[in-house]
Design an enzyme around this catalytic site. Structure first.
Site, PDB file in Angstrom:
ATOM      1  N   HIS A   1       0.808  -1.223   0.000  1.00 47.81           N
ATOM      2  CA  HIS A   1       0.000   0.000   0.000  1.00 47.81           C
ATOM      3  C   HIS A   1       0.841   1.272   0.000  1.00 47.81           C
ATOM      4  CE1 HIS A   1      -3.504  -2.441   0.646  1.00 47.81           C
ATOM      5  NE2 HIS A   1      -3.162  -2.795   1.864  1.00 47.81           N
TER       6      HIS A   1
ATOM      7  N   ASP B   1      -3.018 -11.139  -1.135  1.00 48.24           N
ATOM      8  CA  ASP B   1      -3.458 -10.526   0.115  1.00 48.24           C
ATOM      9  C   ASP B   1      -4.965 -10.286   0.087  1.00 48.24           C
ATOM     10  OD1 ASP B   1      -3.763  -8.026   2.022  1.00 48.24           O
ATOM     11  OD2 ASP B   1      -1.716  -8.719   2.347  1.00 48.24           O
TER      12      ASP B   1
ATOM     13  N   HIS C   1      -6.337  -7.616   0.822  1.00 47.63           N
ATOM     14  CA  HIS C   1      -6.541  -6.229   0.436  1.00 47.63           C
ATOM     15  C   HIS C   1      -5.916  -5.953  -0.935  1.00 47.63           C
ATOM     16  CE1 HIS C   1      -6.649  -6.415   4.846  1.00 47.63           C
ATOM     17  NE2 HIS C   1      -7.504  -5.419   4.778  1.00 47.63           N
TER      18      HIS C   1
ATOM     19  N   ASP D   1      -3.758 -12.678   5.370  1.00 45.28           N
ATOM     20  CA  ASP D   1      -4.988 -12.170   5.960  1.00 45.28           C
ATOM     21  C   ASP D   1      -6.244 -12.638   5.238  1.00 45.28           C
ATOM     22  OD1 ASP D   1      -4.228 -10.643   3.793  1.00 45.28           O
ATOM     23  OD2 ASP D   1      -4.440  -8.713   4.791  1.00 45.28           O
TER      24      ASP D   1
END
Length: 386
Positions: free
Chosen positions: A144, A180, A182, A270
């Site tokens: 990110h 991931d 995200h 995650d």
């Protein structure tokens, strides 16, 4: 770093550091847990990590970080580490000390060390004389990070720096796969105008950094970043069967079409059922199988960590990633030394769960198969369209 000796990559290399054992984002933060140190301790306890296949990570220099990040931002993180505080102007401009990006004792040193590993890995892979070659950095995957600000617990963006390192050494086709929970927004945006890099992200639809309940905007199925990206947002309850199906029906065809010279895989943990930060339902075995399926697609492979906020599930998952890249057999029950590593962990986050016995005694989760829903099948068809 440039002057360090070239490491022979006749077997996979793991790059780590002791900085992660003592560093924490602070009490109550999702990253107030040991992750990299747990994975490495498990690998050593299982006899999987002889000294010659481990390298201590260098710390990236400000000049190396400035290959992607703005020098003023790098300097602000150094100042925040030295002073252990940040002023209002820097907080607003650089998004540090707010929004899940706290000031903590190693706010510069820790992410700079993760970047140092990825930059070194890129150099080793680009210069490798024996192929295929694989480097694993479980501290990496901070996908990110933005050029001039922190985002989503990520202060720097080590995958971007690694990919730039590969490109700077003459490679012309790098495929980035993000597993991931995200969306890998920082990496996608960094290379949106660069046809040499193809990014593919499989992530939970509607979860940050996507807009809540929005599957259309950034990270949505139609988001192609100008053509060199694909996104596969998936629904809650995403299961092992669905990931395996996507790998066969969409991921492998896209990789084959691109013919990469290098593959970078972000293995965030995650998306696992036991993680508190998503509503996806994978077992760690599904993550390992996806990685095993894509690794043969390129001669140079960089494998990274990423998200993961349950200390037992992330440590076990990332130890299994190392087993996967080496072809090691995962034992049905862990030996006493490995079990002791897991029993020594503690988790005090508000979303913490009481650990079931299997978190102590096994590396592999129970499989979580299920039906392959039509939304998954339609998404695979959509990303393959020209």
């Amino acid at each position: 770093m440039e002057g360090s000796p070239v490491q022979a990559l006749d077997r996979p290399l793991l790059i780590g550091s002791e900085i992660y054992r003592r560093s924490t984002y602070g009490s109550g933060h999702p990253l107030a847990i040991p992750r990299v140190s747990t994975a490495i301790d498990l690998c050593r306890a299982l006899g999987w990590l002889p000294a010659e296949h481990y390298m201590d990570s260098p710390r990236a220099t400000p000049a190396e970080l400035a290959r992607f990040h703005e020098p003023d931002y790098v300097a602000a993180l150094q100042a925040a580490e030295a002073r252990q505080e940040v002023g209002a102007e820097a907080r607003e401009r650089f998004n540090i000390g707010v929004n899940g990006n706290p000031v903590f004792p190693e706010i510069f040193s820790r992410p700079a060390t993760a970047c140092g590993a990825s930059i070194l890995a890129a150099r080793l892979l680009a210069e490798a004389t024996v192929l295929p070659a694989t480097v694993y950095s479980p501290a990496g995957g901070t996908h990110h990070g933005r050029p001039g600000r922190a985002s989503g617990f990520c202060y720097f963006n080590d995958p971007v720096l690694a990919i730039l390192g590969l490109l700077d050494r003459g490679l012309e086709r790098v495929f980035y796969l993000d597993l991931d929970a995200h969306h890998g927004d920082g990496v996608q945006d960094a290379f949106a105008a660069d046809a040499r890099v193809f990014t593919l992200s499989i992530h939970e639809g509607g979860r940050w950094p996507m807009r809540p309940r929005d599957w259309i905007g950034p990270g949505g199925l139609a988001d192609r970043a100008g053509g060199a990206a694909r996104n596969l947002p998936v629904p809650e309850g995403f299961n092992d069967s669905e990931l395996a199906w996507l790998v066969e029906a969409a991921v492998l065809p896209l990789v084959e079409r691109f013919q990469p010279q290098a593959l970078v895989v972000q293995c965030g943990a995650d998306a696992l059922e036991d993680d508190p930060q998503s509503r996806l339902s994978l077992s760690n075995g599904a993550l390992w199988q996806a990685l095993a399926a894509v690794l043969p697609s390129a001669p140079r492979r960089l494998v990274l960590g990423g998200g993961g906020y349950n200390p037992w599930s992330v440590g076990r998952a990332w130890a299994g990633v190392w087993a996967t890249v080496n072809g090691f057999e995962v034992p049905e029950r862990l030996p006493a030394e490995a079990e002791a590593v897991l029993r020594a962990l503690d988790w005090r986050h508000r979303r913490a769960k009481d650990p079931p016995p299997r978190w102590f005694t096994t590396l592999a989760d129970p499989p979580r198969p299920g039906p392959v829903r039509e939304t998954i099948r339609a998404a695979a068809r959509a990303v393959l369209e020209a």
